[in-house]
Design an enzyme around this catalytic site. Structure first.
Site, mmCIF file in Angstrom:
data_model
loop_
_atom_site.group_PDB
_atom_site.id
_atom_site.type_symbol
_atom_site.label_atom_id
_atom_site.label_comp_id
_atom_site.label_asym_id
_atom_site.label_seq_id
_atom_site.Cartn_x
_atom_site.Cartn_y
_atom_site.Cartn_z
ATOM 1 N N ASP A 1 -28.613 -8.042 3.786
ATOM 2 C CA ASP A 1 -27.590 -7.431 4.633
ATOM 3 C C ASP A 1 -26.337 -7.049 3.857
ATOM 4 O OD1 ASP A 1 -29.288 -8.050 6.885
ATOM 5 O OD2 ASP A 1 -28.570 -10.109 6.692
ATOM 6 N N GLN B 1 -34.316 -6.894 1.846
ATOM 7 C CA GLN B 1 -33.903 -8.301 1.656
ATOM 8 C C GLN B 1 -33.105 -8.416 0.344
ATOM 9 O OE1 GLN B 1 -37.544 -7.941 2.538
ATOM 10 N NE2 GLN B 1 -36.608 -7.703 4.523
HETATM 11 P P1 IMP Z 1 -39.191 -13.243 7.083
HETATM 12 O O1 IMP Z 1 -38.942 -12.254 6.017
HETATM 13 O O2 IMP Z 1 -39.156 -12.675 8.473
HETATM 14 O O3 IMP Z 1 -40.439 -14.058 6.843
HETATM 15 O O4 IMP Z 1 -37.983 -14.310 7.063
HETATM 16 C C1 IMP Z 1 -37.775 -15.191 5.962
HETATM 17 C C2 IMP Z 1 -36.288 -15.402 5.700
HETATM 18 O O5 IMP Z 1 -35.743 -14.182 5.207
HETATM 19 C C3 IMP Z 1 -35.463 -15.743 6.945
HETATM 20 O O6 IMP Z 1 -34.421 -16.631 6.566
HETATM 21 C C4 IMP Z 1 -34.887 -14.421 7.373
HETATM 22 O O7 IMP Z 1 -33.686 -14.570 8.104
HETATM 23 C C5 IMP Z 1 -34.638 -13.776 6.024
HETATM 24 N N1 IMP Z 1 -34.657 -12.310 6.077
HETATM 25 C C6 IMP Z 1 -35.729 -11.494 6.185
HETATM 26 N N2 IMP Z 1 -35.360 -10.212 6.178
HETATM 27 C C7 IMP Z 1 -34.026 -10.188 6.055
HETATM 28 C C8 IMP Z 1 -33.066 -9.150 5.954
HETATM 29 O O8 IMP Z 1 -33.370 -7.950 5.965
HETATM 30 N N3 IMP Z 1 -31.771 -9.545 5.841
HETATM 31 C C9 IMP Z 1 -31.411 -10.837 5.781
HETATM 32 N N4 IMP Z 1 -32.268 -11.842 5.851
HETATM 33 C C10 IMP Z 1 -33.569 -11.529 5.991
#
Ligand code: IMP
Length: 458
Positions: free
Chosen positions: A15, A250
């Site tokens: 972000d 990410q």
């Molecule tokens: P996942 O990618 O949905 O499996 O989430 C794994 C971790 O990455 C969690 O803590 C999410 O909040 C974080 N996360 C995934 N995508 C983003 C993003 O685009 N921005 C910030 N955090 C993210």
């Protein structure tokens, strides 16, 4: 003459505002490629006062003359992608240049179910995923049980592959339901148990071979004109001397290998992964731009040494509108962590840094930046510790710098910035060991300060 590959990565926990940086650098590029992640990401682009929100489509789509690609390293939920395509079409955006890698993996309905089930099972230890099916989809890719974009084009193959992938999911989800029923029974929740029973027994279209195959074959028909060999398209551009942007989603500290495991995403968002996720060689990459906020935020669980639970934290949350684009969750906020930033700079071998949202800091009397950590046992860490328990208990030690009062959103050159803001940026660049080339001073695309001029890609 070979062209240049420019990778854009998040330097913190995501972000950071990468979308806007990609949007600006895309002006001087011929193609833009997303190389990992899925619709767990979200970026907002403001163009001529109009707001565009994307989860999957690369930020470059608003340029009608540029190739815009979803690389093989992305995990793609076709329903979300088609929703974005339809939304953009309604707003008159031309999607003729959108290309999707035939090798990208698909997020299937059972991946979404498993993501949620896994989080529930972890309880207090949950990761706080976005529940979009990202982890289970990458897991299937590694297990060689994944369904790829190209599979959508042959219904027979599609059905066979879904059948093979589905069986272990049905079993896992059934076991989870049984377990939950047992727990509820023990807790004396009879009524809920009855509800679960019916869920377990009713055929769920998200787990039904026939429904999934039919639904996905339909997506295949719609996506077919966009499906391509995106790696080859990248080579063609690079070999013709063109500039290609590789857009990361990410961020570094969420990297599966180098981030704060297990509180990470299931892909590699660091610059090195652009090679694998787009199909290029390391020497195709000429520049690596890291993007960091002027402070730090994190969504989901996991260590965050500079996190603030006070007035300043609230200032950052409110002034920075720190709510997730994907899940709407409140982001955790804290001071800039230079130990972590220096780690990200080296890990990605950044050649340039962008600092976003500097305007959010105005009005804070004193600015703090973490310059080292102290462990529970009193040991000092100048570098990012690899050990999970140290990181979880690390106390940051800060350097204090004077803050600035003025509203800086109208600043367009380095000289326009207050001396304290410049000193803050200088301190960061010096500590991190990389020049800051771009500073964000407001949400709009023109609300930036180029340092050393707009590179026009050098
Ligand atoms: P996942 O990618 O949905 O499996 O989430 C794994 C971790 O990455 C969690 O803590 C999410 O909040 C974080 N996360 C995934 N995508 C983003 C993003 O685009 N921005 C910030 N955090 C993210």
């Amino acid at each position: 003459m070979p062209g240049t590959g420019i990778v854009i990565v998040g330097a913190q926990w995501g972000d950071e505002g990468k979308g806007k940086v990609v949007d600006l650098l895309a002006e001087n590029a011929e193609a833009i490629v997303r190389f990992q992640g899925g619709n767990n990401a979200g970026h907002t682009i403001v163009r001529d006062g109009e707001e565009f929100k994307f989860h999957l489509i690369p930020s470059g789509i608003l340029y009608p003359d540029k190739l815009c690609m979803i690389g093989n390293g992305v995990v793609l939920d076709p329903r979300i992608l088609l929703g974005e395509i339809d939304g953009l079409k309604r707003r008159g955006v031309d999607l003729g240049n959108l290309r999707i890698s035939a090798n990208a993996h698909l997020i299937m309905p059972y991946h979404v179910l498993l993501d949620t089930a896994g989080e529930i099972k972890l309880g207090k230890l949950s990761i706080g995923t976005t529940r979009r099916g990202i982890g289970p989809c990458y897991a299937d890719k590694a297990l060689r049980l994944g369904i790829r974009v190209q599979d959508l084009l042959d219904e027979k193959i599609l059905r066979k592959k879904i059948m093979a992938a589905l069986e272990p999911k049905q079993q896992a989800l059934r076991e989870l339901l049984v377990q939950r029923r047992k727990l509820r029974k023990e807790a004396g929740e009879g009524a809920r148990e009855g509800a679960d029973q019916s869920v377990a027994e009713a055929p769920d279209p998200r787990l039904d071979l026939h429904s999934i195959t039919e639904e996905f074959a339909g997506y295949g028909h719609r996506l077919e004109p966009h499906i391509a060999d995106t790696a080859r398209l990248c080579w063609e551009q690079l070999d013709a001397g063109k500039t290609v942007l590789f857009e990361g989603a990410q961020a570094t500290l969420l990297d599966l290998d180098h981030g704060t495991y297990p509180f990470v995403t299931s892909s590699n968002p660091i610059a090195g992964a652009a090679c694998v996720g787009a199909g290029i060689g390391p020497t195709d990459i000429g520049q690596v731009w890291g993007v960091a906020k002027a402070y730090a935020t994190r969504v989901g669980a996991g260590p965050f040494p500079t996190e603030l639970d006070d007035e300043v934290g609230r200032h950052l949350l409110e002034r920075g509108h720190e709510y997730g684009t994907t899940t709407g969750r409140e982001r955790r906020c804290g001071w800039m962590d230079l130990v972590a930033l220096r780690y990200a700079v080296r890990l990605n071998r950044m050649t340039a840094l962008t600092i976003t949202k500097l305007d959010v800091l105005s009005g804070l009397e004193t600015l703090r930046v973490a310059v080292r950590y102290r462990s529970r046992e009193g040991a000092i860490f100048d570098t990012f510790p690899y050990h999970q328990s140290i990181l979880h208990s690390a106390e940051p030690e800060y350097e204090e710098l004077p803050g600035f009062e003025a509203d800086i959103t109208a600043c367009r050159s380095e000289e326009d910035l207050p001396a304290q803001a410049r000193a803050y940026l200088d301190y960061i660049a010096e500590f991190a060991g990389v020049p800051i080339r771009l500073v964000g001073v407001g949400p709009g695309r023109e609300e930036v300060v180029w340092i050393g001029g707009n590179p026009g890609v050098v």
